[in-house]
Enzyme design. Structure first.
Site, PDB file in Angstrom:
ATOM      1  N   GLU A  90       0.829  -1.211   0.000  1.00 34.98           N
ATOM      2  CA  GLU A  90       0.000   0.000   0.000  1.00 34.98           C
ATOM      3  C   GLU A  90       0.861   1.258   0.000  1.00 34.98           C
ATOM      4  O   GLU A  90       0.445   2.311   0.494  1.00 34.98           O
ATOM      5  CB  GLU A  90      -0.949  -0.004   1.225  1.00 34.98           C
ATOM      6  CG  GLU A  90      -1.895  -1.178   1.296  1.00 34.98           C
ATOM      7  CD  GLU A  90      -2.944  -1.202   0.177  1.00 34.98           C
ATOM      8  OE1 GLU A  90      -3.006  -0.239  -0.616  1.00 34.98           O
ATOM      9  OE2 GLU A  90      -3.679  -2.202   0.101  1.00 34.98           O
ATOM     10  N   HIS A 145      -2.251   1.579   8.519  1.00 36.17           N
ATOM     11  CA  HIS A 145      -3.388   0.847   7.950  1.00 36.17           C
ATOM     12  C   HIS A 145      -3.501  -0.502   8.643  1.00 36.17           C
ATOM     13  O   HIS A 145      -2.487  -1.157   8.896  1.00 36.17           O
ATOM     14  CB  HIS A 145      -3.173   0.654   6.443  1.00 36.17           C
ATOM     15  CG  HIS A 145      -4.105  -0.343   5.825  1.00 36.17           C
ATOM     16  ND1 HIS A 145      -5.459  -0.152   5.779  1.00 36.17           N
ATOM     17  CD2 HIS A 145      -3.880  -1.541   5.242  1.00 36.17           C
ATOM     18  CE1 HIS A 145      -6.026  -1.196   5.188  1.00 36.17           C
ATOM     19  NE2 HIS A 145      -5.088  -2.059   4.859  1.00 36.17           N
ATOM     20  N   HIS A 167      -6.687  -3.865   9.881  1.00 37.38           N
ATOM     21  CA  HIS A 167      -7.983  -4.501   9.641  1.00 37.38           C
ATOM     22  C   HIS A 167      -8.718  -4.789  10.948  1.00 37.38           C
ATOM     23  O   HIS A 167      -8.921  -5.953  11.293  1.00 37.38           O
ATOM     24  CB  HIS A 167      -7.774  -5.825   8.894  1.00 37.38           C
ATOM     25  CG  HIS A 167      -7.058  -5.713   7.583  1.00 37.38           C
ATOM     26  ND1 HIS A 167      -6.555  -6.807   6.905  1.00 37.38           N
ATOM     27  CD2 HIS A 167      -6.786  -4.633   6.799  1.00 37.38           C
ATOM     28  CE1 HIS A 167      -5.989  -6.407   5.769  1.00 37.38           C
ATOM     29  NE2 HIS A 167      -6.096  -5.101   5.677  1.00 37.38           N
ATOM     30  N   GLU A 172     -15.651   9.860  24.689  1.00 38.92           N
ATOM     31  CA  GLU A 172     -14.372  10.428  24.249  1.00 38.92           C
ATOM     32  C   GLU A 172     -14.228  10.539  22.723  1.00 38.92           C
ATOM     33  O   GLU A 172     -13.337  11.225  22.237  1.00 38.92           O
ATOM     34  CB  GLU A 172     -13.199   9.634  24.834  1.00 38.92           C
ATOM     35  CG  GLU A 172     -13.096   8.239  24.299  1.00 38.92           C
ATOM     36  CD  GLU A 172     -11.747   7.589  24.636  1.00 38.92           C
ATOM     37  OE1 GLU A 172     -11.675   6.363  24.513  1.00 38.92           O
ATOM     38  OE2 GLU A 172     -10.802   8.300  24.984  1.00 38.92           O
ATOM     39  N   HIS A 209     -12.801  -3.747   4.229  1.00 41.19           N
ATOM     40  CA  HIS A 209     -11.359  -4.001   4.188  1.00 41.19           C
ATOM     41  C   HIS A 209     -10.673  -3.592   5.503  1.00 41.19           C
ATOM     42  O   HIS A 209     -10.069  -4.434   6.162  1.00 41.19           O
ATOM     43  CB  HIS A 209     -10.738  -3.268   2.986  1.00 41.19           C
ATOM     44  CG  HIS A 209      -9.257  -3.495   2.843  1.00 41.19           C
ATOM     45  ND1 HIS A 209      -8.651  -3.764   1.648  1.00 41.19           N
ATOM     46  CD2 HIS A 209      -8.259  -3.495   3.762  1.00 41.19           C
ATOM     47  CE1 HIS A 209      -7.350  -3.937   1.825  1.00 41.19           C
ATOM     48  NE2 HIS A 209      -7.096  -3.776   3.108  1.00 41.19           N
TER      49      HIS A 209
HETATM   50  O1  2HA Z   1      -0.557  -5.486   3.504  1.00 47.72           O
HETATM   51  O2  2HA Z   1      -3.391  -4.875   4.370  1.00 47.72           O
HETATM   52  O3  2HA Z   1      -4.244  -3.686   2.172  1.00 47.72           O
HETATM   53  C1  2HA Z   1      -1.739  -6.118   3.300  1.00 47.72           C
HETATM   54  C2  2HA Z   1      -2.867  -5.174   3.336  1.00 47.72           C
HETATM   55  C3  2HA Z   1      -3.276  -4.630   2.054  1.00 47.72           C
HETATM   56 ZN    ZN Z   2      -5.340  -3.983   4.142  1.00 54.30          ZN
END
Ligand code: 2HA
Ligand code: ZN
Length: 270
Positions: free
Chosen positions: A116, A139, A141, A169, A210
């Site tokens: 990414e 980033h 998940h 909060e 995602h």
């Molecule tokens: O690195 O999370 O979006 C793997 C991911 C791609």
């Molecule tokens: Zn991801």
């Protein structure tokens, strides 16, 4: 003898990746982090060597030319970062207007920067304009935020307002709100450009079905931002199917705004 592994930015990065894994946000090779490093700080801990490798990035980011980043590697498992940082992390310097990443340290098995990389670099460029002190893009998940995108409208104002109402909060931690992108193919310049556009107005951007992007001045701050939104999403999922008897009102949020000197996103309160 300089030892980049003991540099504060490296210690912080390793600890953060480990904590993100323990939260369950980064299964397998998911998630990625990039930290904009200060050149003097890098040079204090690393002899800038002959460039190890040059990797074409496939995008341009002229604002970031010559800038140093500590990044996670493509395919790296967050759970392994602490055991082999040199393989799973890298220090790169952008060159040729962002079209090239010069590897200065790490990615030792011949790896590349995070898949990414475009979304990260474009988001840095966008956040730097909004806040010159922004250093981190993250980033991951997290399950509850992700689950929420299956059952809640993706309208950004509604999504934000729901999260704000879930814990007191929230409005203090992310008064700028949460932006949301519909499902898109990840790893591309297109999702990178779309994310960066969202990052102009908020430090959180949910990728539907995602995960989430967060940005901030430091690793703890950015981790805390995601942690707070994720907690709110967890509470939402615990109560969404139950009759709601009480909530935090907009007047209540105005009181919080005043008390904690934050400014909520224009037009988001009624
Ligand atoms: O690195 O999370 O979006 C793997 C991911 C791609
Ligand atoms: Zn991801």
């Amino acid at each position: 003898m300089k030892n980049v592994l003991s540099a504060p930015f490296m210690v912080d990065m390793i600890r953060t990746a480990t904590d993100m894994y323990s939260q369950g946000w980064d299964e397998r090779n998911s998630g990625n982090i990039s930290v904009l490093l200060d050149e003097t700080e890098v040079k204090k801990h690393l002899d800038i060597p002959a460039i190890v490798r040059v990797i074409p990035t496939g995008f341009e980011a002229p604002e970031l030319d010559g800038k140093y980043f500590l990044i996670t590697g493509a395919g790296s498992y967050f759970k392994n970062v602490q055991y082999d940082p040199k393989k799973n992390l890298g220090i790169v310097r952008l060159a040729k207007g962002g079209a090239e990443a010069e590897v200065l340290w790490g990615l030792s098995d011949g790896g590349r920067p995070t898949s990414e990389f475009p979304a990260h670099m474009m988001s840095h460029a966008a956040r730097m304009k909004a806040d010159p002190e922004n250093r981190v893009v993250m980033h991951c998940h997290p399950a509850n935020l992700l689950a929420m995108t299956y059952v809640h409208t993706l309208d950004e104002r509604e999504f934000t307002r729901t999260l704000w109402r879930m814990c007191t909060e929230c409005v203090i931690v992310f008064p700028d709100g949460v932006n949301v992108l519909p499902w898109m193919l990840c790893g591309t310049n297109e999702i990178g450009e779309a994310t960066a556009k969202e990052m102009e107005t908020a430090r959180l951007c949910v990728w539907a079905q995602h995960g989430v992007y967060g940005a901030g001045r430091g690793l703890d701050e950015t981790f805390g931002l995601i942690e707070t939104a994720e907690k709110a999403a967890e509470i939402y999922l615990k109560i969404a199917h139950l009759p709601i008897l009480n909530t935090i009102t907009d007047d209540g949020m105005r009181l919080l705004e005043k008390r904690f000197s934050v400014k909520t996103r224009e037009g988001y309160l009624e």
